[in-house]
Design an enzyme around this catalytic site. Structure first.
Site, PDB file in Angstrom:
ATOM      1  CB  SER A 188      -4.383  -6.117 -18.252  1.00 40.28           C
ATOM      2  OG  SER A 188      -4.293  -7.645 -18.101  1.00 40.28           O
ATOM      3  CG  ASP A 255      -9.489  -5.133   7.176  1.00 38.92           C
ATOM      4  OD1 ASP A 255      -8.694  -4.148   7.103  1.00 38.92           O
ATOM      5  OD2 ASP A 255     -10.675  -5.156   7.484  1.00 38.92           O
ATOM      6  CG  ASP A 258      -4.703  -1.692   7.293  1.00 40.62           C
ATOM      7  OD1 ASP A 258      -5.687  -1.709   8.061  1.00 40.62           O
ATOM      8  OD2 ASP A 258      -5.243  -1.925   5.951  1.00 40.62           O
ATOM      9  CG  ASP A 262     -10.234  -0.562   5.704  1.00 39.19           C
ATOM     10  OD1 ASP A 262      -9.891  -1.666   5.785  1.00 39.19           O
ATOM     11  OD2 ASP A 262      -9.843   0.543   5.173  1.00 39.19           O
ATOM     12  CG  ASP A 413      -3.899  -7.753 -10.661  1.00 41.27           C
ATOM     13  OD1 ASP A 413      -4.832  -8.802 -11.243  1.00 41.27           O
ATOM     14  OD2 ASP A 413      -3.887  -6.807 -11.370  1.00 41.27           O
ATOM     15  CG  HIS A 452      -6.437  -7.461 -14.112  1.00 41.01           C
ATOM     16  ND1 HIS A 452      -5.010  -7.350 -13.936  1.00 41.01           N
ATOM     17  CD2 HIS A 452      -6.695  -7.779 -15.118  1.00 41.01           C
ATOM     18  CE1 HIS A 452      -4.339  -7.283 -15.000  1.00 41.01           C
ATOM     19  NE2 HIS A 452      -5.335  -7.728 -15.827  1.00 41.01           N
TER      20      HIS A 452
END
Ligand SMILES: *[C@@H]1O[C@H](CO)[C@@H](O)[C@H](O)[C@H]1NC(C)=O
Ligand SMILES: *[C@@H]1O[C@H](CO)[C@@H](O)[C@H](O)[C@H]1NC(C)=O
Ligand SMILES: *[C@@H]1O[C@H](CO)[C@@H](O)[C@H](O)[C@H]1NC(C)=O
Ligand SMILES: *[C@@H]1O[C@H](CO)[C@@H](O)[C@H](O)[C@H]1NC(C)=O
Ligand SMILES: *[C@@H]1O[C@H](CO)[C@@H](O)[C@H](O)[C@H]1NC(C)=O
Ligand SMILES: *[C@@H]1O[C@H](CO)[C@@H](O)[C@H](O)[C@H]1NC(C)=O
Ligand SMILES: *[C@@H]1O[C@H](CO)[C@@H](O)[C@H](O)[C@H]1NC(C)=O
Length: 539
Positions: A188, A255, A258, A262, A413, A452
């Site tokens: 960060s 989701d 891909d 999951d 994030d 994050h």
């Protein structure tokens, strides 16, 4: 570095003697006010330090504090160096970075020291001589209401170099020889400091681990405040349960793209593939604590604006929107107090706005108009440019010096949209002409579902520092980064994270098992930089 629980350090008779009589380091831009040291034996840690494993063995080290100041600046900067006994030293130095509006934390030293590193952190002067929590941002404003330029400069870069030089001096005196290798480790703000070190002090570190870096913090500060302003101006605060329903719907929508269902969005290029229309949820009933609520068109519009990111009325996009699949709770937090919702701004974003940008400690942020917000955004960018530089950080001298820069970023994030790092990587690749030239010294890995620095439902990167050490000292560049552990939803997942711009492709088998995904071949041609990690939002 793996921790060995059996590593319970016994008495080190030489430690007390070695841990005394340090001479002050000579620093080019700073004056050393004092140097103090004392041995610390068998320190047991408070039970819960966020992000640290539990049941850590007790720590024994030499605790050195260098206090310094800069010429006419009214700053008091502390650099703390923790030196493991000679018998435990691995010959390396590790500098650690901060987070939010803090330059560093003492608890960051624990894991490096247990792993045998001599480690350091600095407060950069931002604690005002240990009187404030730097996360408040209060250090940004002088008593007369002007910007504290010295402390801004300390955070931007100066304190990194002071710390590196002072620590190397102390290490040399304590062990009788310099560290073989020097590393940076931060996430960060700490990640940004790592990039700043590479750009400004290219020979301070041999290896830099810079995770989820807050590059362009002058944009991130106001951008992380955007949801608060949107809710204030759209006249409604959205309860956490409604935000959660939108987050679930986004994950459900994107989701499967891909190949594996999951709950993890593995592709960073959702802009090309994933369409989500917040309005489709209008009228949906959501269970909230002990009541049920119906999603409104206004709430859907607010969600659309948060996903889109700050945009002026003229249509100029100022920063990226919330990463798809990320929780809204980080920058769009709300909380119910006596059945009434109140906004819960992200503390460093509020601190940045109040003390650095508006410089009004009593500012009532709940009434900020869009016009005031865009003006503040502009001021923030102007202030930031004067300390951080208006252009992307140039890390070519770090490359020439033989340094290695390793980053990973969670694709979920919730504070810093991963797009910013991926686009930075693309700029470096463009300036060097190819991905392969870039990957000689600079590698970024993407972590699906990870929040994050930590958290989220995705497998967390493991031992990134070990991978960096291997790269720096043995020339073994990481092709993948191992990730695993229990995720927030209780699932155990193992995966090898892909080197950007490679994308994971689902092969077969259980998606939570190692080997169920492979990293596709990287494109050989440079791809045009787009807003990665975004999706098409209909509003
Ligand atoms: C630290 O702990 C070790 C192992 O229990 C013990 O032998 C040693 O005496 C302790 N040192 C001090 C200074 O208490
Ligand atoms: C290390 O020394 C500093 C300065 O004396 C002190 O503030 C800090 O608490 C010490 N840390 C430990 C773990 O003893
Ligand atoms: C550091 O260098 C010394 C020789 O100067 C060597 O004995 C030692 O093993 C090295 N340590 C590491 C971690 O490479
Ligand atoms: C110097 O900084 C301290 C806080 O560390 C503050 O209390 C003091 O007022 C400052 N002095 C001047 C002249 O700005
Ligand atoms: C910092 O605080 C210490 C006491 O905690 C005090 O002795 C010292 O004078 C302060 N330094 C400055 C520059 O105010
Ligand atoms: C910021 O201010 C400058 C100069 O005052 C102006 O040219 C620019 O358009 C402004 N940008 C935004 C985003 O308001
Ligand atoms: C980065 O700095 C190097 C010199 O260290 C210079 O040759 C190069 O042009 C710079 N790159 C950019 C994009 O400014």
């Amino acid at each position: 570095m793996a921790l060995t629980p059996s590593l319970l350090w016994s008495a080190f008779p030489g430690l007390a003697l070695q841990c005394s009589n340090f001479t002050p380091p000579i620093l080019p831009d700073a004056q050393v006010l004092s140097i103090t040291s004392h041995p610390v034996y068998n320190l047991t840690l408070p039970l819960a330090i966020p992000g640290l494993p539990t049941n850590l063995p007790p720590l024994t080290f030499c605790n050195v504090t260098v206090t310094l100041t800069h010429g006419t600046a009214n700053d008091t900067v502390f650099v703390t160096v923790a030196l493991p006994p000679r018998e435990r030293w691995n010959g390396r130095y590790q500098a650690t970075g901060g987070g939010g509006l803090a330059a560093g934390y003492d608890h960051s030293l624990v894991v490096p020291v247990l792993s045998g590193f001599a480690a350091s952190f600095t407060d950069g002067g931002l604690t005002l001589n240990h009187t404030i929590d730097p996360q408040s941002g209060e250090w940004g404003m002088n008593n007369d209401g002007t910007l504290n330029r010295d402390l801004m400069l300390n955070l931007a870069w100066r304190s990194i170099h002071d710390m590196a030089l002072a620590s190397k001096h102390v290490i040399h005196e304590f062990y009788g020889k310099p560290a073989n290798y020097s590393y940076w480790n931060g996430c960060s703000q700490g990640g940004r400091q790592g990039y700043a070190a590479a750009a400004k002090y290219p020979t301070d570190f041999d290896g830099i681990l810079a995770m989820a870096p807050g590059l362009s913090m002058e944009y991130i500060g106001p951008a992380d405040f955007w949801p608060v302003v949107v809710m204030a101006n759209e006249g409604q605060l959205v309860p956490p349960c409604v935000f959660d329903a939108f987050q679930r719907a986004i994950v459900e929508t994107c989701d499967p793209l891909d190949g594996a269902v999951d709950e993890l969005l593995s592709d960073y290029d959702l802009l090309l593939s994933c369409h989500f229309d917040p309005q489709t949820l209008v009228g949906t009933k959501v269970g909230c604590e002990d009541t049920e609520t119906m999603i409104t068109a206004t709430q859907a519009r607010i969600v659309g604006k948060i996903l889109d990111g700050p945009r002026t009325p003229e249509g100029n996009k100022l920063w990226y929107g919330l990463a798809p699949g990320a929780t809204f709770s980080g920058i769009a937090g709300t909380r119910s107090i006596n059945k009434a919702l109140v906004p819960v701004p992200f503390v460093p974003a509020l601190g940045w706005l109040k003390y650095m940008v508006l410089r009004d400690a009593n500012y009532d942020f709940t009434k900020m108009s869009y016009a005031e917000y865009f003006e503040a955004f502009n001021t923030s960018v102007t202030i930031g440019a004067s300390f951080l530089g208006a252009d992307p950080l140039n890390i070519s001298a770090f490359h020439s010096a033989g340094g290695k820069l390793l980053s990973w970023v969670g694709l979920a994030d919730e504070y810093i949209p991963p797009s910013s790092l991926l686009n930075y990587h693309d700029q470096i690749a463009t300036s060097l002409g190819s991905y392969s030239a870039t990957h000689e010294f600079y590698r970024v890995f993407t972590a699906p579902g990870v929040g994050h620095c930590q958290g989220g439902n995705g497998p967390q990167p493991l031992n990134a520092m070990t991978a960096l050490v291997d790269w720096v000292e043995h020339g073994r560049a990481p092709e993948t980064l191992p990730a695993g552990t229990n995720s927030a939803n209780g699932k155990v997942i193992s995966r090898d994270l892909c080197l950007y711009p490679k994308k994971p492709v689902y092969l077969e088998g259980r998606a939570d098992e190692e080997g169920s995904f492979a990293c596709e071949e990287a494109p050989t041609e440079l791809e045009p930089s787009v807003d990665r990690c975004a999706m098409i939002i209909m509003m």
